[in-house]
Design a protein around this motif. Structure first.
Motif, PDB file in Angstrom:
ATOM      1  N   LYS A 131       0.851  -1.183   0.000  1.00 36.26           N
ATOM      2  CA  LYS A 131       0.000   0.000   0.000  1.00 36.26           C
ATOM      3  C   LYS A 131       0.883   1.227   0.000  1.00 36.26           C
ATOM      4  CE  LYS A 131      -2.664  -0.951   3.533  1.00 36.26           C
ATOM      5  NZ  LYS A 131      -3.804  -1.263   4.391  1.00 36.26           N
ATOM      6  N   PHE A 132       0.383   2.273  -0.592  1.00 36.33           N
ATOM      7  CA  PHE A 132       1.183   3.472  -0.648  1.00 36.33           C
ATOM      8  C   PHE A 132       0.975   4.261   0.623  1.00 36.33           C
ATOM      9  CE2 PHE A 132       2.055   7.844  -1.775  1.00 36.33           C
ATOM     10  CZ  PHE A 132       3.338   7.686  -2.250  1.00 36.33           C
ATOM     11  N   SER A 133       2.056   4.508   1.331  1.00 35.68           N
ATOM     12  CA  SER A 133       1.917   5.414   2.460  1.00 35.68           C
ATOM     13  C   SER A 133       3.287   5.980   2.752  1.00 35.68           C
ATOM     14  CB  SER A 133       1.326   4.675   3.668  1.00 35.68           C
ATOM     15  OG  SER A 133       2.333   4.333   4.556  1.00 35.68           O
ATOM     16  N   PHE A 134       3.317   7.241   3.146  1.00 37.25           N
ATOM     17  CA  PHE A 134       4.597   7.913   3.295  1.00 37.25           C
ATOM     18  C   PHE A 134       5.337   7.451   4.535  1.00 37.25           C
ATOM     19  CE2 PHE A 134       2.565  10.963   0.468  1.00 37.25           C
ATOM     20  CZ  PHE A 134       3.582  11.085  -0.454  1.00 37.25           C
ATOM     21  N   PHE A 135       4.611   7.062   5.545  1.00 38.89           N
ATOM     22  CA  PHE A 135       5.266   6.900   6.837  1.00 38.89           C
ATOM     23  C   PHE A 135       5.656   5.475   7.120  1.00 38.89           C
ATOM     24  CE2 PHE A 135       2.623  10.654   7.101  1.00 38.89           C
ATOM     25  CZ  PHE A 135       3.641  11.580   7.281  1.00 38.89           C
ATOM     26  N   LYS A 136       4.883   4.540   6.618  1.00 43.86           N
ATOM     27  CA  LYS A 136       5.283   3.176   6.892  1.00 43.86           C
ATOM     28  C   LYS A 136       4.923   2.304   5.710  1.00 43.86           C
ATOM     29  CE  LYS A 136       1.371   1.433   9.650  1.00 43.86           C
ATOM     30  NZ  LYS A 136       0.266   1.632   8.842  1.00 43.86           N
ATOM     31  N   THR A 137       5.592   1.178   5.631  1.00 45.01           N
ATOM     32  CA  THR A 137       5.285   0.238   4.582  1.00 45.01           C
ATOM     33  C   THR A 137       4.173  -0.653   5.084  1.00 45.01           C
ATOM     34  OG1 THR A 137       7.577   0.255   3.945  1.00 45.01           O
ATOM     35  CG2 THR A 137       6.259  -1.542   3.118  1.00 45.01           C
ATOM     36  N   SER A 138       3.075  -0.684   4.382  1.00 37.85           N
ATOM     37  CA  SER A 138       2.043  -1.620   4.810  1.00 37.85           C
ATOM     38  C   SER A 138       1.546  -2.388   3.597  1.00 37.85           C
ATOM     39  CB  SER A 138       0.901  -0.888   5.507  1.00 37.85           C
ATOM     40  OG  SER A 138       0.367   0.075   4.657  1.00 37.85           O
ATOM     41  N   PHE A 139       0.952  -3.517   3.883  1.00 32.45           N
ATOM     42  CA  PHE A 139       0.586  -4.444   2.814  1.00 32.45           C
ATOM     43  C   PHE A 139      -0.851  -4.887   2.987  1.00 32.45           C
ATOM     44  CE2 PHE A 139       5.114  -4.754   3.268  1.00 32.45           C
ATOM     45  CZ  PHE A 139       5.566  -4.864   1.972  1.00 32.45           C
ATOM     46  N   ASP A 140      -1.517  -5.106   1.857  1.00 35.75           N
ATOM     47  CA  ASP A 140      -2.801  -5.794   1.876  1.00 35.75           C
ATOM     48  C   ASP A 140      -2.541  -7.230   1.446  1.00 35.75           C
ATOM     49  OD1 ASP A 140      -4.541  -3.798   2.624  1.00 35.75           O
ATOM     50  OD2 ASP A 140      -4.770  -3.045   0.578  1.00 35.75           O
TER      51      ASP A 140
ATOM     52  N   VAL B  88      10.062  -7.235  -1.530  1.00 40.32           N
ATOM     53  CA  VAL B  88       9.621  -5.846  -1.687  1.00 40.32           C
ATOM     54  C   VAL B  88      10.576  -4.915  -0.944  1.00 40.32           C
ATOM     55  CG1 VAL B  88       7.802  -4.196  -1.144  1.00 40.32           C
ATOM     56  CG2 VAL B  88       7.204  -6.427  -2.083  1.00 40.32           C
ATOM     57  N   LEU B  89      10.971  -5.296   0.256  1.00 35.59           N
ATOM     58  CA  LEU B  89      11.900  -4.458   1.017  1.00 35.59           C
ATOM     59  C   LEU B  89      13.247  -4.379   0.315  1.00 35.59           C
ATOM     60  CD1 LEU B  89      11.302  -5.462   4.722  1.00 35.59           C
ATOM     61  CD2 LEU B  89      10.509  -3.452   3.502  1.00 35.59           C
ATOM     62  N   HIS B  90      13.675  -5.509  -0.218  1.00 37.02           N
ATOM     63  CA  HIS B  90      14.955  -5.589  -0.888  1.00 37.02           C
ATOM     64  C   HIS B  90      14.948  -4.676  -2.124  1.00 37.02           C
ATOM     65  CE1 HIS B  90      18.730  -7.537  -1.708  1.00 37.02           C
ATOM     66  NE2 HIS B  90      18.385  -7.645  -2.970  1.00 37.02           N
ATOM     67  N   ASN B  91      13.847  -4.701  -2.861  1.00 36.96           N
ATOM     68  CA  ASN B  91      13.738  -3.836  -4.043  1.00 36.96           C
ATOM     69  C   ASN B  91      13.708  -2.376  -3.644  1.00 36.96           C
ATOM     70  OD1 ASN B  91      13.727  -6.099  -5.558  1.00 36.96           O
ATOM     71  ND2 ASN B  91      11.520  -6.125  -5.918  1.00 36.96           N
TER      72      ASN B  91
ATOM     73  N   THR C 176      -3.255  -9.325   8.448  1.00 34.56           N
ATOM     74  CA  THR C 176      -2.516  -8.066   8.520  1.00 34.56           C
ATOM     75  C   THR C 176      -1.089  -8.353   8.966  1.00 34.56           C
ATOM     76  OG1 THR C 176      -3.239  -7.802  10.798  1.00 34.56           O
ATOM     77  CG2 THR C 176      -4.525  -6.651   9.110  1.00 34.56           C
ATOM     78  N   VAL C 177      -0.193  -7.438   8.608  1.00 38.43           N
ATOM     79  CA  VAL C 177       1.195  -7.536   9.035  1.00 38.43           C
ATOM     80  C   VAL C 177       1.400  -6.461  10.084  1.00 38.43           C
ATOM     81  CG1 VAL C 177       3.592  -7.362   8.313  1.00 38.43           C
ATOM     82  CG2 VAL C 177       1.900  -8.306   6.750  1.00 38.43           C
ATOM     83  N   GLU C 178       1.833  -6.863  11.263  1.00 37.86           N
ATOM     84  CA  GLU C 178       2.022  -5.895  12.337  1.00 37.86           C
ATOM     85  C   GLU C 178       3.441  -5.959  12.846  1.00 37.86           C
ATOM     86  OE1 GLU C 178      -0.966  -6.352  15.359  1.00 37.86           O
ATOM     87  OE2 GLU C 178      -2.508  -6.585  13.820  1.00 37.86           O
ATOM     88  N   GLY C 179       3.972  -4.793  13.200  1.00 32.64           N
ATOM     89  CA  GLY C 179       5.329  -4.762  13.744  1.00 32.64           C
ATOM     90  C   GLY C 179       6.227  -3.960  12.838  1.00 32.64           C
ATOM     91  N   GLU C 180       7.515  -4.145  12.994  1.00 29.74           N
ATOM     92  CA  GLU C 180       8.495  -3.340  12.268  1.00 29.74           C
ATOM     93  C   GLU C 180       9.006  -4.139  11.086  1.00 29.74           C
ATOM     94  OE1 GLU C 180      10.159  -0.400  13.552  1.00 29.74           O
ATOM     95  OE2 GLU C 180       9.740  -0.440  15.703  1.00 29.74           O
ATOM     96  N   ILE C 181       8.405  -3.895   9.930  1.00 27.41           N
ATOM     97  CA  ILE C 181       8.814  -4.682   8.770  1.00 27.41           C
ATOM     98  C   ILE C 181      10.261  -4.372   8.402  1.00 27.41           C
ATOM     99  CG2 ILE C 181       8.270  -5.293   6.398  1.00 27.41           C
ATOM    100  CD1 ILE C 181       5.443  -4.579   6.882  1.00 27.41           C
ATOM    101  N   PHE C 182      10.634  -3.086   8.505  1.00 24.10           N
ATOM    102  CA  PHE C 182      11.994  -2.716   8.115  1.00 24.10           C
ATOM    103  C   PHE C 182      13.033  -3.321   9.036  1.00 24.10           C
ATOM    104  CE2 PHE C 182       9.977   0.474   5.525  1.00 24.10           C
ATOM    105  CZ  PHE C 182      10.786   0.443   4.408  1.00 24.10           C
ATOM    106  N   LYS C 183      12.657  -3.556  10.286  1.00 22.88           N
ATOM    107  CA  LYS C 183      13.611  -4.186  11.205  1.00 22.88           C
ATOM    108  C   LYS C 183      13.455  -5.697  11.149  1.00 22.88           C
ATOM    109  CE  LYS C 183      14.401  -0.447  14.396  1.00 22.88           C
ATOM    110  NZ  LYS C 183      13.338   0.492  14.719  1.00 22.88           N
TER     111      LYS C 183
END
Length: 173
Positions: free
Chosen positions: A79-88, A151-154, A95-102
């Protein structure tokens, strides 16, 4: 079920090995990151179960199809969002909860945890410790985890290409 996923660092393809705590390989991930889209298969070493992950390129945001027996069982859309990466994760309400980047997050169905992913920072190369609570869901959960990782890697690759914007690099999470 406790699994360990290692990314092999020096390989031309994105290679993951999926093992148990004793280091026995349980699943094999094969695939290519094509210039026109990623395509991977995730296969049970001693079983017939296989899942395919295909990137859908026609869409504006990263979108991946997860297929089993030639049927799309999930579609993971960033999903597009400026502050965090979220996914449908469609068509489920997972749902995915927590720190995806970490790389510390859980996959939930409502309040029920399906999968917990934790990156082990001490190891050489990337190792993820993945707990999947329902045996039936091991393959779909693994597939979702691999999609999130890709997705994070890209994202990272794209950030490296934009190194001139270095001053903008402070992540506000």
């Amino acid at each position: 079920m406790e699994l360990y996923i290692k990314q092999r660092v020096f390989s031309f393809r994105d290679q993951f090995s999926v093992t148990d705590a004793q280091g026995n390989q349980l699943y094999e991930v094969q695939g290519k990151a094509f210039s026109f889209g990623d395509q991977l298969t995730l296969t049970e070493i001693n079983g017939a179960n296989q899942i395919a992950i295909k990137q859908k390129l026609a869409s504006w945001m990263p979108r991946y199809m997860i297929e089993q027996d030639n049927r799309v069982i999930f579609e993971v859309v960033k999903k597009f969002s400026f502050f965090k990466t979220s996914f449908d994760i469609l068509p489920s309400n997972w749902t995915v909860e927590g720190e995806i980047f970490k790389h510390h997050y859980s996959l939930k169905d409502g309040t029920k945890e399906l999968m917990l992913v934790k990156k082990e920072w001490l190891t050489w190369g990337d190792t993820y410790h993945v707990t999947i609570h329902d045996e039936e869901l091991v393959l779909p959960c693994l597939a979702i985890m691999i999609v999130l990782d890709m997705v994070l890697h890209n994202n990272k690759k794209n950030q490296h290409n934009n190194m001139h914007h270095n001053t903008m690099h402070h992540h506000h999470h």
